[in-house]
Design a protein around this motif. Structure first.
Motif, PDB file in Angstrom:
ATOM      1  N   HIS A 119       0.825  -1.210   0.000  1.00  0.00           N
ATOM      2  CA  HIS A 119       0.000   0.000   0.000  1.00  0.00           C
ATOM      3  C   HIS A 119       0.857   1.256   0.000  1.00  0.00           C
ATOM      4  O   HIS A 119       0.422   2.306  -0.468  1.00  0.00           O
ATOM      5  N   THR A 120       2.038   1.165   0.565  1.00  0.00           N
ATOM      6  CA  THR A 120       2.937   2.312   0.660  1.00  0.00           C
ATOM      7  C   THR A 120       4.345   1.766   0.758  1.00  0.00           C
ATOM      8  O   THR A 120       4.568   0.564   0.643  1.00  0.00           O
ATOM      9  N   ARG A 121       5.311   2.633   0.949  1.00  0.00           N
ATOM     10  CA  ARG A 121       6.674   2.158   1.155  1.00  0.00           C
ATOM     11  C   ARG A 121       7.213   2.771   2.436  1.00  0.00           C
ATOM     12  O   ARG A 121       6.817   3.880   2.820  1.00  0.00           O
ATOM     13  N   THR A 149      -0.121  -0.510  -5.101  1.00  0.00           N
ATOM     14  CA  THR A 149      -1.205   0.463  -5.246  1.00  0.00           C
ATOM     15  C   THR A 149      -0.851   1.626  -6.161  1.00  0.00           C
ATOM     16  O   THR A 149      -1.688   2.474  -6.431  1.00  0.00           O
ATOM     17  N   SER A 150       0.401   1.675  -6.627  1.00  0.00           N
ATOM     18  CA  SER A 150       0.791   2.671  -7.623  1.00  0.00           C
ATOM     19  C   SER A 150       1.830   2.037  -8.533  1.00  0.00           C
ATOM     20  O   SER A 150       2.474   1.038  -8.167  1.00  0.00           O
ATOM     21  N   SER A 151       2.011   2.609  -9.714  1.00  0.00           N
ATOM     22  CA  SER A 151       2.920   2.020 -10.695  1.00  0.00           C
ATOM     23  C   SER A 151       4.348   1.956 -10.180  1.00  0.00           C
ATOM     24  O   SER A 151       5.074   0.995 -10.467  1.00  0.00           O
ATOM     25  N   ASP A 152       4.770   2.966  -9.409  1.00  0.00           N
ATOM     26  CA  ASP A 152       6.154   2.929  -8.922  1.00  0.00           C
ATOM     27  C   ASP A 152       6.342   1.840  -7.864  1.00  0.00           C
ATOM     28  O   ASP A 152       7.435   1.283  -7.729  1.00  0.00           O
ATOM     29  N   LEU A 153       5.281   1.495  -7.120  1.00  0.00           N
ATOM     30  CA  LEU A 153       5.386   0.375  -6.183  1.00  0.00           C
ATOM     31  C   LEU A 153       5.474  -0.950  -6.937  1.00  0.00           C
ATOM     32  O   LEU A 153       6.192  -1.865  -6.515  1.00  0.00           O
ATOM     33  N   VAL A 154       4.751  -1.070  -8.041  1.00  0.00           N
ATOM     34  CA  VAL A 154       4.858  -2.267  -8.872  1.00  0.00           C
ATOM     35  C   VAL A 154       6.289  -2.394  -9.405  1.00  0.00           C
ATOM     36  O   VAL A 154       6.900  -3.474  -9.360  1.00  0.00           O
ATOM     37  N   ASP A 155       6.843  -1.292  -9.897  1.00  0.00           N
ATOM     38  CA  ASP A 155       8.226  -1.307 -10.399  1.00  0.00           C
ATOM     39  C   ASP A 155       9.212  -1.653  -9.283  1.00  0.00           C
ATOM     40  O   ASP A 155      10.179  -2.389  -9.507  1.00  0.00           O
ATOM     41  N   ARG A 156       8.960  -1.131  -8.090  1.00  0.00           N
ATOM     42  CA  ARG A 156       9.840  -1.403  -6.952  1.00  0.00           C
ATOM     43  C   ARG A 156       9.813  -2.901  -6.604  1.00  0.00           C
ATOM     44  O   ARG A 156      10.856  -3.504  -6.347  1.00  0.00           O
ATOM     45  N   ALA A 157       8.627  -3.496  -6.611  1.00  0.00           N
ATOM     46  CA  ALA A 157       8.514  -4.926  -6.325  1.00  0.00           C
ATOM     47  C   ALA A 157       9.257  -5.751  -7.380  1.00  0.00           C
ATOM     48  O   ALA A 157       9.928  -6.739  -7.045  1.00  0.00           O
ATOM     49  N   ARG A 158       9.163  -5.348  -8.633  1.00  0.00           N
ATOM     50  CA  ARG A 158       9.884  -6.064  -9.686  1.00  0.00           C
ATOM     51  C   ARG A 158      11.393  -5.949  -9.493  1.00  0.00           C
ATOM     52  O   ARG A 158      12.119  -6.928  -9.684  1.00  0.00           O
ATOM     53  N   ALA A 165       4.219  -9.053 -10.376  1.00  0.00           N
ATOM     54  CA  ALA A 165       3.812  -7.803  -9.719  1.00  0.00           C
ATOM     55  C   ALA A 165       2.822  -7.082 -10.618  1.00  0.00           C
ATOM     56  O   ALA A 165       3.060  -6.936 -11.817  1.00  0.00           O
ATOM     57  N   ARG A 166       1.718  -6.652 -10.032  1.00  0.00           N
ATOM     58  CA  ARG A 166       0.642  -6.033 -10.805  1.00  0.00           C
ATOM     59  C   ARG A 166       0.126  -4.787 -10.085  1.00  0.00           C
ATOM     60  O   ARG A 166       0.223  -4.676  -8.859  1.00  0.00           O
ATOM     61  N   LEU A 167      -0.483  -3.909 -10.881  1.00  0.00           N
ATOM     62  CA  LEU A 167      -1.127  -2.727 -10.313  1.00  0.00           C
ATOM     63  C   LEU A 167      -2.436  -3.139  -9.664  1.00  0.00           C
ATOM     64  O   LEU A 167      -3.255  -3.822 -10.280  1.00  0.00           O
ATOM     65  N   ALA A 168      -2.622  -2.744  -8.416  1.00  0.00           N
ATOM     66  CA  ALA A 168      -3.828  -3.117  -7.678  1.00  0.00           C
ATOM     67  C   ALA A 168      -4.949  -2.137  -7.964  1.00  0.00           C
ATOM     68  O   ALA A 168      -4.736  -0.925  -8.076  1.00  0.00           O
ATOM     69  N   ALA A 169      -6.149  -2.673  -8.054  1.00  0.00           N
ATOM     70  CA  ALA A 169      -7.342  -1.824  -8.050  1.00  0.00           C
ATOM     71  C   ALA A 169      -7.731  -1.623  -6.589  1.00  0.00           C
ATOM     72  O   ALA A 169      -8.074  -2.577  -5.899  1.00  0.00           O
ATOM     73  N   VAL A 170      -7.602  -0.397  -6.112  1.00  0.00           N
ATOM     74  CA  VAL A 170      -7.901  -0.111  -4.703  1.00  0.00           C
ATOM     75  C   VAL A 170      -8.925   1.006  -4.640  1.00  0.00           C
ATOM     76  O   VAL A 170      -8.656   2.132  -5.059  1.00  0.00           O
TER      77      VAL A 170
END
Length: 378
Positions: A119-121, A149-158, A165-170
């Motif tokens: 949800h955040t970092r 929950t955001s594109s940069d978090l998806v990139d960070r997980a990758r 890793a996918r963009l969440a619908a929240v």
């Protein structure tokens, strides 16, 4: 609209899920409650593992979920309690990095799929930043799916090694309409009077008084507002380690600002303010930004993290750490009622395009279906 079955397929027992929540921010806790309600309504068995105070505040049991009190700690007793709760689960879904770590420890040796929503970092420096990277790597590589929950978090997980890793619908659980506060004593005029802003513009920021929130920059900007007539009042709702430092600055520099502590009536406060300010160094799907746009309050925010994709053209965006740009944006908006109205209209339109709670549940169920290889639930 996507329709989700409210009953398991013939001959199958209900899907059993465990939702793991740590201390939980307001956003992640509200998300888990909304998700639990939607899952239960669709025939899924839901157990929420969270501290006891989280159930009191968010009422997971009120929406039909079972609540197992598990402290936020990663000590052996807490991990053992979490493992016991997960023993008969078809799938475990952890919310937040630390919840993800505890779920990883609890599921060691068990063949139970793990989904983790970031949800955040976390914010860390020096040696703690290195430990944080190791923690993120372990959780990202253990999870079957990481939802960001955001594109940069998806990139960070990758970058940390996530297999998927996918963009969440929240969805943002819909707040009360500000024109109809629950408590008649909390009308906009009474709230403005309480805060000392009956005949002056009222600006508001909300969030913990931590370094990454950018309140030092916000107070720098507030110096510029003293030349306006009338002088706007800035109120900051929240508590945290920087309270004494910020209060001292407000007093020493005679800034037009007030620290009003932690508030449970932010939705009502939004009905009373002229502008909402979000000066953070990083945000994902800021609940405050979403609430402001949803109810049509103009927003000035830093162009960081997930904010630009969240708000589109419906807010004034400024660089992080630039007090002059922040001050200029506020002064410009206060002097331009027509542009404030335009931002209000854009905000309501932008909010209408965000995921609904039904869409959020449908996405999560589709992920669960993939990982449990059941017949389609969506």
């Amino acid at each position: 609209m996507t329709h989700v079955s409210s009953h398991p397929p013939h001959g199958q027992s209900a899907l059993r899920t465990v939702q793991v929540l740590g201390g939980g921010s307001a956003g992640s806790s509200a998300h888990v409650r909304s998700l639990a309600a939607g899952l239960v309504a669709r025939g899924v068995r839901v157990t929420v593992c969270a501290p006891a105070e989280a159930d009191r505040a968010y009422g997971f049991t009120h929406v039909g979920a079972q609540h197992v009190p598990v402290p936020r700690s990663s000590d052996p007793a807490s991990v053992a309690a979490l493992r016991a709760a997960c023993a008969d689960a078809d799938l475990v879904h952890a919310h937040g990095l630390h919840a993800g770590l505890r779920a990883t420890l609890a599921l060691s040796g068990l063949r139970v799929p793990l989904v983790v929503t970031w949800h955040t970092r976390a914010h860390a420096e020096g040696a703690r930043a290195h430990l944080l990277r190791l923690l993120e790597r372990r959780v990202a590589r253990t999870a079957a799916v990481v939802l960001g929950t955001s594109s940069d978090l998806v990139d960070r997980a990758r970058r940390r090694g996530a297999r998927d890793a996918r963009l969440a619908a929240v969805a943002l659980p819909a707040p009360r309409t500000p024109a109809q506060p629950q408590d008649p004593d909390l009308s906009p005029l009474k709230l403005r009077a309480e805060l000392g802003a009956t005949e002056r513009p009222l600006l508001m920021a909300v969030g913990s008084l931590d370094r990454h929130r950018g309140y030092d920059v916000l107070l720098d900007a507030a110096r510029s507002w003293r030349r306006l007539d009338p002088v706007p009042l800035l109120v900051v709702a929240g508590e945290g380690p920087l309270r004494a430092v910020l209060q001292r600055r407000i007093e020493d520099e005679e800034l037009p600002a007030r620290l009003i502590g932690r508030r449970g009536d932010v939705a009502d406060l939004l009905s009373a303010v002229d502008l909402v300010l979000l000066p953070s160094s990083w945000e994902s799907r800021s609940v405050l930004a979403q609430e402001a746009l949803h109810v049509g309050v103009p927003l000035v925010a830093t162009a960081v993290g997930g904010i630009p994709e969240l708000v589109g053209d419906a807010a004034e965006l400024v660089p992080y750490g630039d007090a002059d740009a922040l001050a200029e944006a506020v002064v410009r908006l206060l002097g331009d009622p027509a542009h404030r109205e335009l931002l209000k209209e854009r905000g309501v339109r932008q909010a209408a395009g965000w995921p609904t709670e039904d869409e959020t549940v449908a996405q999560v169920l589709s992920v669960y279906d993939e990982l449990t290889q059941t017949q389609p639930l969506v």
